[in-house]
Design a protein around this motif. Structure first.
Motif: not given
Length: 213
Positions: A67-73, A113-117, A189-194
């Motif tokens: 897993r490669r992403d960053s989070i904030y609750w 998710y940053s590019p490559g994540d 390939q691009q910043p991905r937000a969810s």
């Protein structure tokens, strides 16, 4: 402002019972999604996003091979969060009313998710510990292009068959059974937000909605 309606939720519930998952494009308004995206971007700029891990409690760990992403609750600290959480509360109410699921709590976090994540194939709840019953994913990405990747892939319960692939397009809401639905996020390939979220249930009241059983 566009929001989840009883009619949309009814279709979602029918699909959950029939297939174990559902996708609803434009379920949440672009206006609210962009407010949430702006908040996520501000949190990222302020360094408040944290590196995501896998597992819970004492088993929680960081593993970049999975897993490669960053989070904030989310905690309801902004008006945009409150609006989104109110819509999830409506979904929770209808799920309990129609399916007697005993859902009592909803938790969710921003995911960037940053590019490559990516996030390799996994399930959100483990058998015998089914306190996460229903998973929700709301996408916040305007004008997403297919060649950018970042798709959510939903698999059959045994993890062998691809059942559905969802592009992370703004306003799209994907809902599925947490325990019975392996899934993954393909490299972006691009910043991905969810916003990823889970309706939780007391283990003693958990029920099985696996359509194959």
């Amino acid at each position: 402002m566009q929001s989840l309606s009883v009619e949309i939720i009814a279709h979602m519930i029918d699909a959950l019972v029939e297939k174990g998952w559902c996708e609803w494009p434009n379920a949440i308004s672009n206006e609210l999604c962009l407010q949430l995206l702006n908040e996520l971007d501000a949190l990222d700029e302020q360094g408040q996003m944290e590196e995501a891990g896998i597992g819970r409690g004492q088993q929680h760990q960081k593993n970049h091979g999975i897993r490669r992403d960053s989070i904030y609750w989310l905690n309801g600290q902004s008006e945009a969060q409150q609006q989104y959480l109110a819509q999830m509360a409506l979904l929770q109410q209808q799920l309990n009313r129609e399916l007697f699921m005993g859902l009592f709590e909803y938790e969710c976090h921003y995911a960037l998710y940053s590019p490559g994540d990516f996030y390799k194939k996994h399930s959100d709840s483990f058998r015998g510990n089914a306190n996460r019953m229903i998973t929700t994913v709301l996408y916040l990405n305007p004008q997403w292009q297919n060649e950018w990747g970042g798709e959510l892939v939903i698999y059959s319960e045994d993890g062998e068959q691809v059942l559905h692939t969802a592009m992370p397009e703004i306003g799209k809401l994907v809902v599925f059974l947490s325990e019975q639905t392996p899934h993954e996020v393909l490299p972006t390939q691009q910043p991905r937000a969810s916003i990823a979220g889970w309706f939780r249930c007391n283990a003693s009241t958990a029920i099985n909605l696996d359509p194959a059983r």
